[in-house]
Motif scaffolding. Structure first.
Motif, PDB file in Angstrom:
ATOM      1  N   GLY A  76       0.790  -1.222   0.000  1.00 34.34           N
ATOM      2  CA  GLY A  76       0.000   0.000   0.000  1.00 34.34           C
ATOM      3  C   GLY A  76       0.823   1.272   0.000  1.00 34.34           C
ATOM      4  O   GLY A  76       0.433   2.268   0.610  1.00 34.34           O
ATOM      5  N   VAL A  77       1.948   1.267  -0.697  1.00 29.92           N
ATOM      6  CA  VAL A  77       2.803   2.460  -0.725  1.00 29.92           C
ATOM      7  C   VAL A  77       2.110   3.558  -1.526  1.00 29.92           C
ATOM      8  O   VAL A  77       1.604   3.317  -2.621  1.00 29.92           O
ATOM      9  CB  VAL A  77       4.187   2.143  -1.337  1.00 29.92           C
ATOM     10  N   THR A  78       2.076   4.755  -0.955  1.00 27.61           N
ATOM     11  CA  THR A  78       1.531   5.929  -1.637  1.00 27.61           C
ATOM     12  C   THR A  78       2.506   7.092  -1.463  1.00 27.61           C
ATOM     13  O   THR A  78       3.224   7.170  -0.473  1.00 27.61           O
ATOM     14  CB  THR A  78       0.161   6.352  -1.068  1.00 27.61           C
ATOM     15  N   GLY A  88      18.354  16.290  -6.307  1.00 28.61           N
ATOM     16  CA  GLY A  88      18.286  16.700  -4.914  1.00 28.61           C
ATOM     17  C   GLY A  88      16.883  16.793  -4.352  1.00 28.61           C
ATOM     18  O   GLY A  88      16.710  16.880  -3.142  1.00 28.61           O
ATOM     19  N   THR A  89      15.874  16.770  -5.215  1.00 27.27           N
ATOM     20  CA  THR A  89      14.497  16.837  -4.753  1.00 27.27           C
ATOM     21  C   THR A  89      14.128  15.533  -4.064  1.00 27.27           C
ATOM     22  O   THR A  89      14.585  14.465  -4.454  1.00 27.27           O
ATOM     23  CB  THR A  89      13.545  17.056  -5.948  1.00 27.27           C
ATOM     24  N   SER A  90      13.288  15.611  -3.041  1.00 30.16           N
ATOM     25  CA  SER A  90      12.847  14.390  -2.377  1.00 30.16           C
ATOM     26  C   SER A  90      11.381  14.491  -1.983  1.00 30.16           C
ATOM     27  O   SER A  90      10.807  15.580  -1.935  1.00 30.16           O
ATOM     28  CB  SER A  90      13.700  14.097  -1.144  1.00 30.16           C
ATOM     29  N   VAL A  91      10.802  13.336  -1.727  1.00 30.81           N
ATOM     30  CA  VAL A  91       9.424  13.232  -1.267  1.00 30.81           C
ATOM     31  C   VAL A  91       9.389  12.033  -0.313  1.00 30.81           C
ATOM     32  O   VAL A  91      10.188  11.105  -0.445  1.00 30.81           O
ATOM     33  CB  VAL A  91       8.437  13.060  -2.452  1.00 30.81           C
ATOM     34  N   THR A  92       8.495  12.077   0.671  1.00 23.18           N
ATOM     35  CA  THR A  92       8.370  10.964   1.603  1.00 23.18           C
ATOM     36  C   THR A  92       7.088  10.207   1.304  1.00 23.18           C
ATOM     37  O   THR A  92       5.988  10.754   1.415  1.00 23.18           O
ATOM     38  CB  THR A  92       8.369  11.452   3.064  1.00 23.18           C
ATOM     39  N   CYS A  93       7.249   8.955   0.912  1.00 26.76           N
ATOM     40  CA  CYS A  93       6.121   8.078   0.639  1.00 26.76           C
ATOM     41  C   CYS A  93       5.836   7.262   1.903  1.00 26.76           C
ATOM     42  O   CYS A  93       6.691   7.155   2.777  1.00 26.76           O
ATOM     43  CB  CYS A  93       6.443   7.143  -0.529  1.00 26.76           C
ATOM     44  N   THR A  94       4.647   6.703   1.995  1.00 30.95           N
ATOM     45  CA  THR A  94       4.293   5.884   3.152  1.00 30.95           C
ATOM     46  C   THR A  94       3.754   4.541   2.696  1.00 30.95           C
ATOM     47  O   THR A  94       3.210   4.410   1.600  1.00 30.95           O
ATOM     48  CB  THR A  94       3.237   6.574   4.040  1.00 30.95           C
ATOM     49  N   GLY A  95       3.911   3.560   3.548  1.00 30.29           N
ATOM     50  CA  GLY A  95       3.386   2.223   3.292  1.00 30.29           C
ATOM     51  C   GLY A  95       3.119   1.552   4.622  1.00 30.29           C
ATOM     52  O   GLY A  95       3.290   2.152   5.686  1.00 30.29           O
ATOM     53  N   LYS A  96       2.713   0.297   4.551  1.00 31.96           N
ATOM     54  CA  LYS A  96       2.448  -0.471   5.767  1.00 31.96           C
ATOM     55  C   LYS A  96       3.282  -1.741   5.749  1.00 31.96           C
ATOM     56  O   LYS A  96       3.429  -2.378   4.717  1.00 31.96           O
ATOM     57  CB  LYS A  96       0.969  -0.832   5.856  1.00 31.96           C
ATOM     58  N   THR A  97       3.831  -2.088   6.912  1.00 36.87           N
ATOM     59  CA  THR A  97       4.575  -3.328   7.034  1.00 36.87           C
ATOM     60  C   THR A  97       3.595  -4.484   7.192  1.00 36.87           C
ATOM     61  O   THR A  97       2.391  -4.263   7.349  1.00 36.87           O
ATOM     62  CB  THR A  97       5.524  -3.292   8.257  1.00 36.87           C
ATOM     63  N   ASP A  99       2.977  -6.286   9.657  1.00 37.04           N
ATOM     64  CA  ASP A  99       2.253  -6.272  10.927  1.00 37.04           C
ATOM     65  C   ASP A  99       1.387  -5.025  11.098  1.00 37.04           C
ATOM     66  O   ASP A  99       0.907  -4.733  12.184  1.00 37.04           O
ATOM     67  CB  ASP A  99       3.220  -6.439  12.104  1.00 37.04           C
ATOM     68  N   GLY A 100       1.178  -4.263  10.013  1.00 42.59           N
ATOM     69  CA  GLY A 100       0.264  -3.126  10.032  1.00 42.59           C
ATOM     70  C   GLY A 100       0.849  -1.803  10.470  1.00 42.59           C
ATOM     71  O   GLY A 100       0.128  -0.808  10.556  1.00 42.59           O
ATOM     72  N   LYS A 101       2.134  -1.751  10.749  1.00 45.36           N
ATOM     73  CA  LYS A 101       2.750  -0.484  11.172  1.00 45.36           C
ATOM     74  C   LYS A 101       3.065   0.377   9.954  1.00 45.36           C
ATOM     75  O   LYS A 101       3.401  -0.129   8.895  1.00 45.36           O
ATOM     76  CB  LYS A 101       4.041  -0.754  11.942  1.00 45.36           C
ATOM     77  N   ASN A 102       2.938   1.710  10.142  1.00 45.28           N
ATOM     78  CA  ASN A 102       3.286   2.646   9.077  1.00 45.28           C
ATOM     79  C   ASN A 102       4.796   2.745   8.937  1.00 45.28           C
ATOM     80  O   ASN A 102       5.520   2.679   9.923  1.00 45.28           O
ATOM     81  CB  ASN A 102       2.719   4.035   9.373  1.00 45.28           C
ATOM     82  N   VAL A 103       5.247   2.913   7.704  1.00 43.77           N
ATOM     83  CA  VAL A 103       6.664   3.105   7.448  1.00 43.77           C
ATOM     84  C   VAL A 103       6.808   4.267   6.468  1.00 43.77           C
ATOM     85  O   VAL A 103       6.061   4.357   5.494  1.00 43.77           O
ATOM     86  CB  VAL A 103       7.336   1.813   6.912  1.00 43.77           C
ATOM     87  N   ASP A 104       7.703   5.200   6.768  1.00 44.30           N
ATOM     88  CA  ASP A 104       8.003   6.319   5.878  1.00 44.30           C
ATOM     89  C   ASP A 104       9.188   5.932   5.002  1.00 44.30           C
ATOM     90  O   ASP A 104      10.178   5.393   5.503  1.00 44.30           O
ATOM     91  CB  ASP A 104       8.355   7.581   6.667  1.00 44.30           C
ATOM     92  N   ILE A 105       9.083   6.224   3.718  1.00 44.90           N
ATOM     93  CA  ILE A 105      10.130   5.887   2.760  1.00 44.90           C
ATOM     94  C   ILE A 105      10.537   7.161   2.037  1.00 44.90           C
ATOM     95  O   ILE A 105       9.752   7.717   1.267  1.00 44.90           O
ATOM     96  CB  ILE A 105       9.635   4.836   1.740  1.00 44.90           C
ATOM     97  N   ARG A 106      11.755   7.623   2.298  1.00 39.97           N
ATOM     98  CA  ARG A 106      12.252   8.839   1.647  1.00 39.97           C
ATOM     99  C   ARG A 106      12.764   8.480   0.262  1.00 39.97           C
ATOM    100  O   ARG A 106      13.598   7.594   0.102  1.00 39.97           O
ATOM    101  CB  ARG A 106      13.364   9.474   2.465  1.00 39.97           C
ATOM    102  N   VAL A 107      12.264   9.181  -0.739  1.00 41.04           N
ATOM    103  CA  VAL A 107      12.653   8.974  -2.134  1.00 41.04           C
ATOM    104  C   VAL A 107      13.289  10.273  -2.624  1.00 41.04           C
ATOM    105  O   VAL A 107      12.731  11.349  -2.427  1.00 41.04           O
ATOM    106  CB  VAL A 107      11.417   8.633  -2.998  1.00 41.04           C
ATOM    107  N   SER A 108      14.465  10.171  -3.254  1.00 41.04           N
ATOM    108  CA  SER A 108      15.141  11.389  -3.719  1.00 41.04           C
ATOM    109  C   SER A 108      15.707  11.200  -5.123  1.00 41.04           C
ATOM    110  O   SER A 108      16.033  10.089  -5.537  1.00 41.04           O
ATOM    111  CB  SER A 108      16.243  11.792  -2.751  1.00 41.04           C
ATOM    112  N   VAL A 109      15.826  12.314  -5.824  1.00 39.69           N
ATOM    113  CA  VAL A 109      16.345  12.313  -7.193  1.00 39.69           C
ATOM    114  C   VAL A 109      17.860  12.397  -7.150  1.00 39.69           C
ATOM    115  O   VAL A 109      18.429  13.284  -6.514  1.00 39.69           O
ATOM    116  CB  VAL A 109      15.772  13.503  -8.004  1.00 39.69           C
TER     117      VAL A 109
END
Length: 123
Positions: A76-78, A88-97, A99-109
């Motif tokens: 469910g990554v969005t 150098g630009t970045s955005v933080t995407c989120t998903g679920k592990t 076990d249902g916990k939220n995880v932030d995923i930093r994506v950068s160019v």
């Protein structure tokens, strides 16, 4: 004499298997991706060409957990916006592990041209 040849062969074979496994893990666990900016994947963010949010989210989710011993299983990554095609630009995407916990995923160019974007995420 035969036993020492056997041991040398066994140790050499085991070393080769471990080396190939390590190489496979390295190749499959990469967090960098290059995506074309075409009519299907391009969006606009702040007046700049950007890689569409759904493309970034889908590719990140598929590469985040390529092997059971590398990274966490996420679903469910969005991403809130597209990823600007500006180094150098970045955005933080989120998903679920799993076990249902939220995880932030930093994506950068890493690199951007008028035709493609090379980007990476942090596991």
């Amino acid at each position: 004499m035969q036993l020492s040849k056997f041991l040398v062969g066994a140790v050499g074979g085991a070393t080769a298997v471990v080396a190939l496994g390590g190489l496979g893990t390295y190749l499959l666990s990469g967090t960098e991706s290059t995506s074309q900016l075409d009519e299907y994947s391009t969006a606009q963010v702040g007046g700049h060409k950007a890689l569409a949010a759904n493309i970034v989210a889908g590719r990140t989710e598929s590469k985040y957990h390529p092997l059971p011993w590398v990274g966490k299983d996420v679903s469910g990554v969005t991403c809130p916006t597209g990823l600007k095609a500006v180094a150098g630009t970045s955005v933080t995407c989120t998903g679920k592990t799993g076990d249902g916990k939220n995880v932030d995923i930093r994506v950068s160019v890493v690199k951007a041209t008028s035709q493609s974007v090379t980007w990476k995420f942090e596991r």
